[in-house]
Design an enzyme around this catalytic site. Structure first.
Site, short mmCIF file in Angstrom:
data_model
loop_
_atom_site.label_atom_id
_atom_site.label_comp_id
_atom_site.label_asym_id
_atom_site.label_seq_id
_atom_site.Cartn_x
_atom_site.Cartn_y
_atom_site.Cartn_z
N HIS A 151 -1.31 -1.39 -4.16
CA HIS A 151 -2.57 -1.00 -3.52
C HIS A 151 -2.58 0.53 -3.33
CE1 HIS A 151 -6.04 -1.92 -0.84
NE2 HIS A 151 -5.59 -0.94 -0.08
N MET A 180 -8.85 8.26 0.05
CA MET A 180 -9.63 8.70 1.22
C MET A 180 -10.12 10.13 1.00
SD MET A 180 -7.30 7.22 4.29
CE MET A 180 -6.46 5.63 4.16
N MET A 197 -12.16 4.67 -0.27
CA MET A 197 -12.77 4.96 1.04
C MET A 197 -13.40 6.34 0.93
SD MET A 197 -9.62 3.44 3.23
CE MET A 197 -8.55 3.44 1.80
N SER A 228 0.85 -1.19 0.00
CA SER A 228 0.00 0.00 0.00
C SER A 228 0.88 1.23 0.00
CB SER A 228 -0.89 0.02 1.24
OG SER A 228 -1.35 1.34 1.46
N ASP A 237 -4.72 3.68 -1.77
CA ASP A 237 -5.76 4.02 -0.79
C ASP A 237 -6.30 5.42 -1.04
OD1 ASP A 237 -5.97 1.73 1.01
OD2 ASP A 237 -3.87 2.15 1.47
N MET A 256 -11.44 -5.69 5.90
CA MET A 256 -10.66 -4.64 6.58
C MET A 256 -10.34 -5.14 7.99
SD MET A 256 -9.93 -2.22 4.61
CE MET A 256 -9.11 -1.21 5.86
N ASP A 293 -6.58 -6.29 4.64
CA ASP A 293 -5.93 -4.97 4.62
C ASP A 293 -5.96 -4.35 6.01
OD1 ASP A 293 -5.01 -2.43 3.98
OD2 ASP A 293 -6.75 -1.88 2.76
N HIS A 296 -8.48 1.13 -3.64
CA HIS A 296 -9.39 0.96 -2.50
C HIS A 296 -10.05 2.30 -2.23
CE1 HIS A 296 -9.56 -0.02 2.14
NE2 HIS A 296 -10.76 0.12 1.61
C1 DX5 Z 1 -6.17 1.74 5.85
C2 DX5 Z 1 -5.75 1.41 4.43
C3 DX5 Z 1 -4.66 0.44 4.34
C4 DX5 Z 1 -3.37 0.90 4.95
C5 DX5 Z 1 -2.67 -0.30 5.51
O1 DX5 Z 1 -7.30 2.51 5.85
O2 DX5 Z 1 -6.84 0.88 3.71
O3 DX5 Z 1 -4.45 -0.03 3.01
O4 DX5 Z 1 -2.49 1.53 4.04
O5 DX5 Z 1 -1.57 0.15 6.22
P1 DX5 Z 1 -0.81 -0.81 7.24
O6 DX5 Z 1 -0.34 -1.99 6.47
O7 DX5 Z 1 0.27 0.07 7.74
O8 DX5 Z 1 -1.82 -1.19 8.31
ZN ZN Z 2 -6.44 -0.12 1.71
#
Ligand code: DX5
Ligand code: ZN
Length: 223
Positions: free
Chosen positions: A32, A36, A67, A7, A34, A136, A175, A65
């Site tokens: 990956h 947000m 969010m 990620s 993320d 998650m 994840d 992903h």
């Molecule tokens: C959290 C993200 C993850 C995050 C994981 O909301 O969706 O993908 O980057 O990070 P680690 O591996 O540090 O928990």
């Molecule tokens: Zn993620």
């Protein structure tokens, strides 16, 4: 073989292309990304422009992903940016089947995910329409959080659900909080894809060593 999806949330954004290439050379399977929005989750991160930069830096599948609230408004932008997988949260989609259908219509593989407190029942009926189901194992929003231990049971239950439906090609991704201690139990429970951010980009010995260690942790070889 289990797939490893670093990620980029924990990457050095000033050297993003370089770090993505290093992850690819070290044997990462997917990247990956993320996304947000500061509303569905408390943090604001990446949009289509950075996704496009990742696309230019690697030939690996890009696993986005989302969010974000109202994901339907942004699906085509991420498809155009080069996403291979687009995963939405069940909690953000009133008409989930329609959203999944739109993703497939854009030529992208759809994925579904859910927060730790959302029961699996909420995604059961959509499983046969997606290519990926993501558990998650932290509350979404930040990297570097601890794996919620009940997630292992949730992965097992999801695996059973997938088997009962005969969905042999469905990826079961996990994840959040994946590291050398949590990776192997998550794989034994049924995960086929491991997302890891801080354990890879924050590893003191660097990205390549981190991926090598993680791979060994899941194959049971001594590190
Ligand atoms: C959290 C993200 C993850 C995050 C994981 O909301 O969706 O993908 O980057 O990070 P680690 O591996 O540090 O928990
Ligand atoms: Zn993620």
């Amino acid at each position: 073989m289990v797939k490893i999806a670093p990620s980029i949330l924990s990457a050095d954004f000033g050297r993003l292309a370089e770090q993505v290439s290093e992850a690819e050379e070290a044997g990462a399977d997917w990247i990956h990304v993320d996304v947000m929005d500061g509303s569905f989750v408390p943090n604001i991160t990446i949009g289509p422009a950075v996704t496009e930069a990742v696309r230019s830096a690697t030939d690996l599948p890009i696993d986005v992903h989302l969010m974000i609230k109202n994901p339907d408004q942004h699906l085509s932008a991420f498809a155009d940016a080069g996403a291979d997988y687009l995963t939405v949260h069940q909690e953000t989609c009133v008409h989930l089947h329609r959203t999944i259908d739109s993703i497939r219509g854009l030529g992208v593989k759809p994925g579904i995910t859910l927060n730790p407190a959302t029961p699996l029942k909420a995604i059961e009926d959509i499983l046969s329409y997606v290519d990926l189901a993501l558990v998650m194992s932290v509350n979404p929003g930040f990297g570097g959080q601890s794996f919620i231990s009940s997630s292992t049971e949730k992965i097992k239950n999801l695996k059973n659900m997938i088997e009962q439906k005969g969905l042999k090609d469905l990826e079961l991704e996990v994840d959040g909080g994946i590291n050398l201690d949590t990776a192997a139990p998550a794989v034994s429970a049924g995960s086929t894809v491991l997302v890891a951010g801080s354990a890879i980009f924050g590893h003191p010995e660097g990205i390549s060593e981190a991926i090598r260690h993680l791979r060994k942790a899941v194959t049971g070889e001594p590190v």
